[in-house]
Design a protein around this motif. Structure first.
Motif, short mmCIF file in Angstrom:
data_model
loop_
_atom_site.label_atom_id
_atom_site.label_comp_id
_atom_site.label_asym_id
_atom_site.label_seq_id
_atom_site.Cartn_x
_atom_site.Cartn_y
_atom_site.Cartn_z
N TYR A 90 0.83 -1.20 0.00
CA TYR A 90 0.00 0.00 0.00
C TYR A 90 0.87 1.25 0.00
CZ TYR A 90 -4.10 -2.87 1.04
OH TYR A 90 -5.11 -3.79 0.97
N GLY A 91 0.44 2.23 -0.79
CA GLY A 91 1.09 3.52 -0.80
C GLY A 91 0.31 4.53 0.03
N PRO A 92 0.66 5.81 -0.06
CA PRO A 92 -0.06 6.85 0.67
C PRO A 92 -1.55 6.84 0.33
CG PRO A 92 1.92 7.73 -0.36
CD PRO A 92 1.74 6.35 -0.90
N GLY A 93 -2.38 7.15 1.31
CA GLY A 93 -3.81 7.25 1.07
C GLY A 93 -4.49 5.92 0.81
N GLY A 94 -3.84 4.81 1.17
CA GLY A 94 -4.45 3.50 0.98
C GLY A 94 -4.44 3.00 -0.45
N VAL A 202 -5.15 -4.84 -13.99
CA VAL A 202 -6.12 -3.75 -14.07
C VAL A 202 -6.93 -3.69 -12.77
CG1 VAL A 202 -8.10 -2.84 -15.35
CG2 VAL A 202 -6.27 -4.08 -16.56
N PRO A 203 -6.96 -2.53 -12.10
CA PRO A 203 -7.70 -2.45 -10.83
C PRO A 203 -9.19 -2.67 -11.02
CG PRO A 203 -6.93 -0.28 -11.52
CD PRO A 203 -6.29 -1.27 -12.44
N LYS A 204 -9.78 -3.43 -10.09
CA LYS A 204 -11.23 -3.67 -10.13
C LYS A 204 -11.99 -2.41 -9.72
CE LYS A 204 -10.63 -8.55 -8.92
NZ LYS A 204 -10.89 -9.60 -7.90
N ASN A 205 -11.46 -1.70 -8.75
CA ASN A 205 -12.05 -0.45 -8.27
C ASN A 205 -10.92 0.55 -8.03
OD1 ASN A 205 -15.00 -1.24 -7.83
ND2 ASN A 205 -13.94 -2.80 -6.62
N LEU A 206 -11.26 1.83 -8.05
CA LEU A 206 -10.25 2.88 -7.88
C LEU A 206 -10.34 3.51 -6.49
CD1 LEU A 206 -10.43 4.61 -11.37
CD2 LEU A 206 -8.79 2.90 -10.58
N GLN A 207 -9.18 3.89 -5.98
CA GLN A 207 -9.07 4.53 -4.67
C GLN A 207 -8.87 6.03 -4.86
OE1 GLN A 207 -9.26 3.26 -1.58
NE2 GLN A 207 -8.68 5.14 -0.51
N LYS A 208 -9.82 6.82 -4.39
CA LYS A 208 -9.72 8.28 -4.51
C LYS A 208 -8.60 8.79 -3.61
CE LYS A 208 -10.95 12.43 -5.76
NZ LYS A 208 -12.23 13.04 -5.37
N VAL A 209 -7.72 9.62 -4.18
CA VAL A 209 -6.59 10.17 -3.43
C VAL A 209 -6.90 11.61 -3.05
CG1 VAL A 209 -4.14 10.79 -3.53
CG2 VAL A 209 -4.94 8.68 -4.61
N GLU A 210 -6.78 11.91 -1.77
CA GLU A 210 -7.01 13.27 -1.29
C GLU A 210 -5.86 14.18 -1.73
OE1 GLU A 210 -9.80 14.14 0.14
OE2 GLU A 210 -10.50 12.05 0.09
N LYS A 211 -6.15 15.46 -1.83
CA LYS A 211 -5.16 16.43 -2.33
C LYS A 211 -3.86 16.37 -1.54
CE LYS A 211 -4.63 21.31 -3.55
NZ LYS A 211 -5.29 22.64 -3.63
N LYS A 212 -3.94 16.18 -0.22
CA LYS A 212 -2.75 16.18 0.63
C LYS A 212 -1.81 15.01 0.33
CE LYS A 212 -5.06 13.70 4.43
NZ LYS A 212 -4.26 12.48 4.34
#
Length: 247
Positions: A90-94, A202-212
């Motif tokens: 896992y990277g930043p923001g999950g 290919v990702p099944k779902n996408l993880q929204k990354v916050e601006k920070k």
């Protein structure tokens, strides 16, 4: 996905691939060498080798380089013994990250990956920790200038594609991984120019990354791409285009 970007889209927009052509050549040579070692030097009888050589030609690799890489794999020329592997975490923001590597030193590679993940607030996980979030698919890119969407869609299905979508400046055609080269060949026989054809996670779902977290996510992606042991970087993030740095 309007107004949002995934890693593959960001790489194209920012010219990451062109800027790292030397690293790309090194990675492709490794792929060809490993494929030839595992399945022999005849690309017609070795689908993995054929795919690697097609990738080399798409990236304008000189034929002599391709030939030498094959000969190193078959043992006709001396060469380094590369091993394939995958790492995930896992990277930043999950953000889920899946890496494919070709390395001659697994201890060095895993240490480098662990360092980079930690540097940007992520962590290296166990095998299987994020792979379930991705599907392995053949991915064929055709330029948007190839024709009207409906016609390309019908042609793709006729050639055996599983799915089809439009992504800004290109058509993205999905296939069963085992049928990637067959679908590519049939599309080319219909006169379509293929920009790329590769098996991807290919990702099944996408993880929204916050601006920070945007800068940390993109910096991590770039540093992973820079590592010569890492063949492919896949991630499931979704970033608002307004939050993507201009340079």
């Amino acid at each position: 996905m309007s107004g949002h970007s995934k890693w593959s889209t960001i790489k194209r927009k920012k010219g990451v691939a062109d800027a790292k052509r030397g690293k790309i050549f090194t990675s492709i040579i490794k792929e060809i060498t490993v494929a030839a070692r595992m399945g022999g030097g005849d690309e017609n009888a070795n689908p993995q080798l054929r795919q690697a050589i097609a990738k080399a030609k798409t990236n304008n690799m000189p034929q002599d380089n391709i030939k030498r890489a094959v000969m190193k794999g078959t043992g006709e020329l001396p060469g380094v013994n590369y091993e394939e592997g995958t790492y995930e975490g896992y990277g930043p923001g999950g953000v889920a990250i899946f890496l494919e590597v070709l390395t001659d030193n697994k201890k060095r590679t895993v240490a480098d990956i662990r360092h980079l993940m930690s540097k940007y607030g992520g962590n290296l996980g166990e095998n299987g920790s994020v792979s379930w979030m991705f599907d392995k698919k053949g991915q064929i890119q055709v330029g948007i200038e190839a024709g009207e969407e409906e016609i390309i869609f019908e042609s793709a299905l006729e050639c055996g594609a599983d799915d089809f979508e439009v992504e800004e400046d290109m058509y993205l055609i999905s296939t069963d991984p085992a049928e990637l080269m067959q679908v590519k060949d049939q599309l080319e026989s219909k006169g379509y120019e293929i920009n790329s054809a590769e098996v991807e996670m290919v990702p099944k779902n996408l993880q929204k990354v916050e601006k920070k977290d945007v800068d940390r996510v993109l910096n991590l992606m770039n540093e992973l791409e820079d590592n010569e042991d890492i063949k492919s970087v896949f991630a499931n993030f979704d970033i608002d285009e307004a939050n993507i740095p201009s340079s």
